[in-house]
Design an enzyme around this catalytic site. Structure first.
Site, PDB file in Angstrom:
ATOM      1  N   MET A  99       0.013  -2.779   8.768  1.00 41.40           N
ATOM      2  CA  MET A  99      -0.754  -2.877   7.607  1.00 41.40           C
ATOM      3  C   MET A  99      -1.631  -4.112   7.564  1.00 41.40           C
ATOM      4  SD  MET A  99      -1.057  -1.791   4.424  1.00 41.40           S
ATOM      5  CE  MET A  99      -2.103  -2.482   3.320  1.00 41.40           C
ATOM      6  N   HIS A 114      -7.998  -1.233  14.797  1.00 39.26           N
ATOM      7  CA  HIS A 114      -8.086  -0.493  13.443  1.00 39.26           C
ATOM      8  C   HIS A 114      -7.814  -1.523  12.613  1.00 39.26           C
ATOM      9  CE1 HIS A 114      -7.592   3.123  11.332  1.00 39.26           C
ATOM     10  NE2 HIS A 114      -6.824   2.468  10.472  1.00 39.26           N
ATOM     11  N   GLU A 115      -6.476  -2.420  12.543  1.00 39.84           N
ATOM     12  CA  GLU A 115      -6.268  -3.162  11.558  1.00 39.84           C
ATOM     13  C   GLU A 115      -7.242  -4.384  11.255  1.00 39.84           C
ATOM     14  OE1 GLU A 115      -3.844  -1.819   9.873  1.00 39.84           O
ATOM     15  OE2 GLU A 115      -3.534  -0.296  11.313  1.00 39.84           O
ATOM     16  N   HIS A 143     -10.224  -3.018   9.258  1.00 41.24           N
ATOM     17  CA  HIS A 143      -9.807  -3.204   7.947  1.00 41.24           C
ATOM     18  C   HIS A 143     -10.042  -4.300   7.100  1.00 41.24           C
ATOM     19  CE1 HIS A 143      -8.658   1.114   6.983  1.00 41.24           C
ATOM     20  NE2 HIS A 143      -7.578   1.185   8.024  1.00 41.24           N
ATOM     21  N   GLU A 149       1.080  -1.218   0.077  1.00 44.12           N
ATOM     22  CA  GLU A 149       0.047  -0.053   0.007  1.00 44.12           C
ATOM     23  C   GLU A 149       0.898   1.289  -0.150  1.00 44.12           C
ATOM     24  OE1 GLU A 149      -4.017   1.274   2.296  1.00 44.12           O
ATOM     25  OE2 GLU A 149      -2.283   0.793   3.481  1.00 44.12           O
TER      26      GLU A 149
END
Length: 1007
Positions: A349, A383-384, A387, A206
């Site tokens: 990530m 958060h990850e 996603h 990314e």
């Protein structure tokens, strides 16, 4: 390994391959149909990648690969355009998609990487006829360096609706500097002499780095399935997005294997990931809502397994909570989370099924007891994982909408952790996000959330803290005005409709409009998309003025919040307006539930002011913006502020903590910009002197008073009235401040006490610290020192001498100390006011025996930036050593954030001029958003100080002159000359580069 090349030989071979066959161009693109030269045409869409990678990560690092890409044709074309920052050795295109044995790809890659490079070079020689399969319709290959595209010119036009297969054999780089593309990091041993240092290979694709690893359609909307085969040393473990399904030995070298992984779901190229390492894992699982058992593996070095305890307990519960909320099961059969040694500071990530994180974001010291540290650790994990739905299952069509997925993932940090771990107190993070977003928008920079990006560097700039913070609070507002039921149902429909596809915010707004109308929280005439356009496509935010009319009604009026010390941009005017949801309650019947956050009225661009019925009793308080649900500030008339202050003194718990934090933040901000006098803020925080208050609420007041003190100290502003007011504020904020007989050893605010050169406090802290050094403290004192570790160490190192400093320096290097303790010590060392010690601390990063980690460097620099005695040295250090720090951090976004941190307290024209020279030199690297933010912040600081000086001079001269009008006019003229000097700066960009200052208005000569 059968063949060993020197680094120079390898480079020569690569160069030879590069120029043997490939035509490199810088194509001049036309503007037809507004097609950006950096975007791919949509004539062809990928369906499936069969990817074979052979990364050599030890000696002579290199990446050899082959990819088959199955594509379909959408419109006629005689060229295939895709992304590629690799060196293609051979390319073919077939007009069919027959199954091809993967062993052919493996043999091609093996032979090229280990024993066949010379043969490959020979086959590309122009003076030797090339034998081709008659089915191959590829004619030539061109590389466009500017757009990072690979163009395959074809012998014939492709047929619409037909399927084709592209085959590319290529060479690429293993990145040894930045953690992008396919990169390697070296695993450190506790004892460098004990054993061989092993390398770890991993990927970071990314936003636009997949093209560095394999030729592909490297845009988020081009989704396809991927089947990966990875070659590696058999002593290393290979993991990827999907579980492995087979392993075979290489033919060319001993002790190497090919690991093949199951085919992925349809996904974007930037989500592909793999890790090759000696790491080990702890395994757990959870039962998905569809009845599948999902395996979870947490990877790190075996000796660090104990530090996985918190993550091990949190991850399964987070997965279950998200599945229950969305009503959509996790798609993949497993989830790996890897703590990668040497990975970028605080980075993570969200690769689908394989989350790669820095050690600090997955490992938690067993003795860590800092609630904030635990909260930040937990929200990163949430958060990850969020996603895996936002961004992975449904992907943004293009990077302009990246704020959408980042905002939703950030929003769910709070939602999830308040449900499964309320003891972490993540509401404090909500307050911080609000303050960060409001502060940035206060600078009046014309950078809306949904601004378009096309140029490759600007895509990376979309991933900044402001986008995360503002987007999350915007979604919090949406969730409040549509209601929890409509929001949850909307997400469920959104995932069902767009799973395995690409979508954008407009798609979600349409669904949410339908659901909120169904739930009767939004009228049929309102549309979420229309409402949100005013929040995402323009910058800034509104100030809501709340006034009591003589007839008992409440007048609500929106205007753009404008800090008069900051310039208005060309695209930001006082006519800007928003669709503002107004939630409110009052002292006669205070209500703060979820249902009460539904708006009682809307302010709109066409109707920016409305009058509504007020409470029957005109002497009860009114509160607007329940639970920080709206992205705006609120100002009340003087009676309104007084009634709220009285309620806080009577019983502050009637108003929830989030709203108390909001009231404090709003009142101080309005005082800073001269909308209110500071007496109003003094009155509002009076209750803190007698109330048991949440630490995060009290910290909001501490931060604002600290800002006043720091700005006064920076420019030597001395005013008895303001000094006295600050002291009064401090007696409220730290309620024991004015008690001579207080027991410092029981205080939870030791560091705050000693900020004011309180000799009694300093002496007691130093005695306690020296007892700690000599191991003569009592058990009670030892417990106190541990509980208030950072406060005590900071005070001791600020006021102590060589003994305290030497002890701290050696403790920071103690190999037996935990990472958490070392980092707290480094943060405390940054409290020193001694210039030689500040320089020693800054130079620590250069000492090879210490081998300072990037996270330690970040802690030191960020902490020094908040120390008035060290701020300037820290800023100069960063700018002078920019190249070294870039290599040290290997994380451009982190470097940009660091520069913002070390410059944000600058407050003189001289500093602005020096910073601007640096920014101009690094303009391409930093990007316009960061440069504008830094310049606007410093300009604001400069102007605030000058305005404060004018304000003080103005009131002083009135007191000095009395009725002497002649002296009064002379002194006023002197003040206005200073005002005019500031005005001149507006048009003189040579004074400080990009500084733009507003004219000062409203100064009238008294009669």
């Amino acid at each position: 390994m059968s063949v060993a090349w020197s680094q120079s030989t390898w480079k020569v071979l690569l160069i030879a391959v590069y120029f043997a066959k490939i035509v490199v161009t810088k194509t001049a693109h036309g503007d037809g149909e507004n097609q950006s030269p950096f975007r791919l045409p949509d004539a062809i869409s990928p369906i499936h990648y069969q990817l074979t990678l052979l990364p050599v990560i030890e000696e002579n690092p290199r990446l050899c690969g082959h990819v088959w890409i199955d594509v379909t044709v959408n419109s006629p074309t005689n060229a295939i355009v895709l992304h590629g920052q690799v060196l293609p050795v051979e390319s073919v295109v077939y007009a069919d998609s027959e199954v091809i044995d993967n062993e052919v790809s493996r043999m091609l890659v093996e032979r090229m990487c280990f024993s066949g490079v010379l043969d490959a070079l020979d086959s590309l020689s122009d003076d030797k006829p090339k034998s081709r399969d008659d089915k191959d319709i590829a004619q030539s290959v061109h590389l466009d360096e500017d757009s990072e595209q690979m163009i395959i010119i074809l012998k014939e036009e492709l047929i619409v609706g037909a399927f084709y297969r592209i085959g590319i054999l290529y060479l690429a780089e293993i990145n040894d500097g930045d953690n992008i593309g396919f990169f390697r990091v070296q695993k450190k041993q506790e004892d460098n002499n004990c054993c061989r240092q092993r390398w770890i290979g991993s990927t970071q694709l990314e936003a636009t780095h997949a093209r560095k690893v394999f030729p592909c359609f490297d845009e988020p909307a081009f989704k396809a399935t991927i089947e990966l085969t990875l070659g590696h040393d058999s002593k290393l473990r290979a993991i990827s997005n999907m579980p492995s399904n087979s392993s075979t030995s290489l033919k060319t070298v001993d002790d190497w294997v090919w690991t093949t992984f199951e085919k992925t779901p349809v996904m974007s190229t930037y989500l592909l990931a793999c890790v090759i390492s000696e790491l080990e894992y702890l395994e757990t699982s959870y039962l998905s809502i569809n009845g599948r058992n999902i395996t979870i593996r947490l990877w790190t070095e075996k000796q660090k397994f104990s530090q996985l305890d918190l993550a091990y307990r949190l991850v399964p519960t987070i997965m279950e909570t998200l599945e229950d909320y969305f009503g959509i099961p996790y798609t993949l059969p497993k989830l790996d989370m890897v703590s990668l040694p040497g990975y970028d500071l605080a980075r993570a990530m969200e690769n689908w099924g394989l989350i790669v994180q820095s050690e600090s974001t997955l490992l938690q010291e067993s003795d860590a007891n800092d609630p904030m540290e635990k909260a930040i650790f937990a929200i990163t994990i949430v958060h990850e994982i969020a996603h895996q739905w936002f961004g992975n299952l449904v992907t943004s069509r293009w990077w302009s909408d990246i704020w959408f997925n980042e905002g939703l993932a950030t929003l769910f940090e709070n939602i999830v952790l308040n449900e499964i771990a309320p003891e972490l107190g993540v509401d404090v993070i909500t307050v911080l996000f609000f303050q960060q977003a409001l502060f940035h928008d206060t600078l009046n920079l014309s950078i809306p959330l949904n601004y378009p990006v096309e140029l490759l560097p600007t895509i990376e700039h979309k991933f900044d803290g402001f986008a995360y913070a503002k987007a999350s609070v915007i979604f919090r507002m949406v969730k409040s005005f549509v209601g929890d039921e409509a929001f949850k149902n909307g997400l469920h429909r959104y995932f069902n409709q767009f799973q395995f596809k690409a979508a954008n915010s407009t798609d979600f707004w349409a669904i949410l409009t339908q659901e909120s109308r169904r739930a009767c929280t939004l009228s049929p005439r309102k549309h979420v998309g229309r409402i949100m356009k005013t929040w995402t496509e323009q910058s800034g935010y509104p100030l809501i003025q709340v006034d009591r009319n003589p007839n008992g009604t409440i007048q609500l009026t929106q205007t753009p919040f404008i800090d008069s010390s900051n310039p208005l941009t060309d695209n930001f005017t006082e006519t800007v307006a928003w669709w503002v949801p107004i939630s409110m309650t009052n002292g006669a019947d205070p209500k703060f539930s979820l249902d009460d956050r539904i708006p009682v009225v809307w302010l709109t661009p066409k109707v920016p002011s409305v009058a509504i019925k007020g409470p029957d009793d005109t002497n009860v308080w009114i509160l607007v913006n329940l639970q920080y649900s709206g992205y705006y500030r609120v100002n009340y008339d003087r009676l309104g502020w007084e009634l709220l202050s009285e309620q806080l003194i009577r019983d502050h718990t009637v108003i929830p903590p989030l709203n108390r934090a909001q009231l404090i933040d709003d009142v101080f901000t309005l005082c800073h910009v001269k909308t209110l006098p500071y007496e109003v803020s003094v009155r509002l925080v009076e209750y803190l002197g007698r109330a048991e208050e949440e630490n995060f609420v009290r910290s909001v007041a501490v931060g604002h008073v600290g800002r006043i003190k720091q700005m006064m100290a920076l420019q030597g502003i001395h005013d008895e009235k303001l000094d006295a007011m600050v002291k009064v504020m401090m007696t409220y904020i730290v309620p024991t401040q004015n008690t001579e007989s207080r027991n410092h050893y029981n205080s939870g605010q030791l560091d705050v006490h000693c900020h004011n050169d309180d000799k009694l406090c300093v002496d007691r802290i130093l005695d306690l610290f020296r007892g700690y050094i000599n191991d003569t403290v009592t058990p009670a004192q030892s417990s106190l020192t541990k509980k208030h570790f950072e406060d005590i160490w900071c005070t001791a190192l600020r006021y102590g001498g060589p003994l305290e400093w030497s002890y701290a320096w050696n403790s920071s290097r103690d190999s037996s100390a935990t990472l958490s303790k070392k980092r707290k010590i480094l943060k405390a060392m940054a409290c020193t006011t001694d210039t030689s010690r500040i320089k020693q601390l800054l130079s620590r990063v250069f000492l090879p025996k210490i081998n300072q980690e990037p996270i330690e460097t970040s802690i030191i620099l960020n902490s020094l930036a908040e120390n008035p005695s060290a701020r300037l040295l820290a800023m100069k250090f960063v700018m002078l050593n920019w190249a070294f720090l870039n290599k040290h951090f290997r994380n451009p976004p982190r470097m940009r954030d660091l520069l913002v941190a070390v410059t944000r307290r600058s407050s003189s024209l001289n500093e602005l001029e020096k910073v601007n020279e640096f920014l101009e030199d690094k303009a391409n690297e930093l990007g316009p958003a960061v440069i504008d933010l830094i310049v606007a912040t410093i300009s604001s600081n400069v102007r605030q100080i000058e305005l404060q000086k004018i304000h003080l001079k103005y009131h002083t001269l009135i007191g000095e002159t009395g009725n002497d009008l002649t002296r009064l006019e002379e002194n006023v003229a002197s003040v206005l000359q200073t005002s005019q000097l500031l005005n001149c700066l507006e048009n003189d960009r040579n004074v400080a580069g990009m500084i733009v200052l507003l004219p000062i208005g409203g100064h009238k000569t008294p009669k």
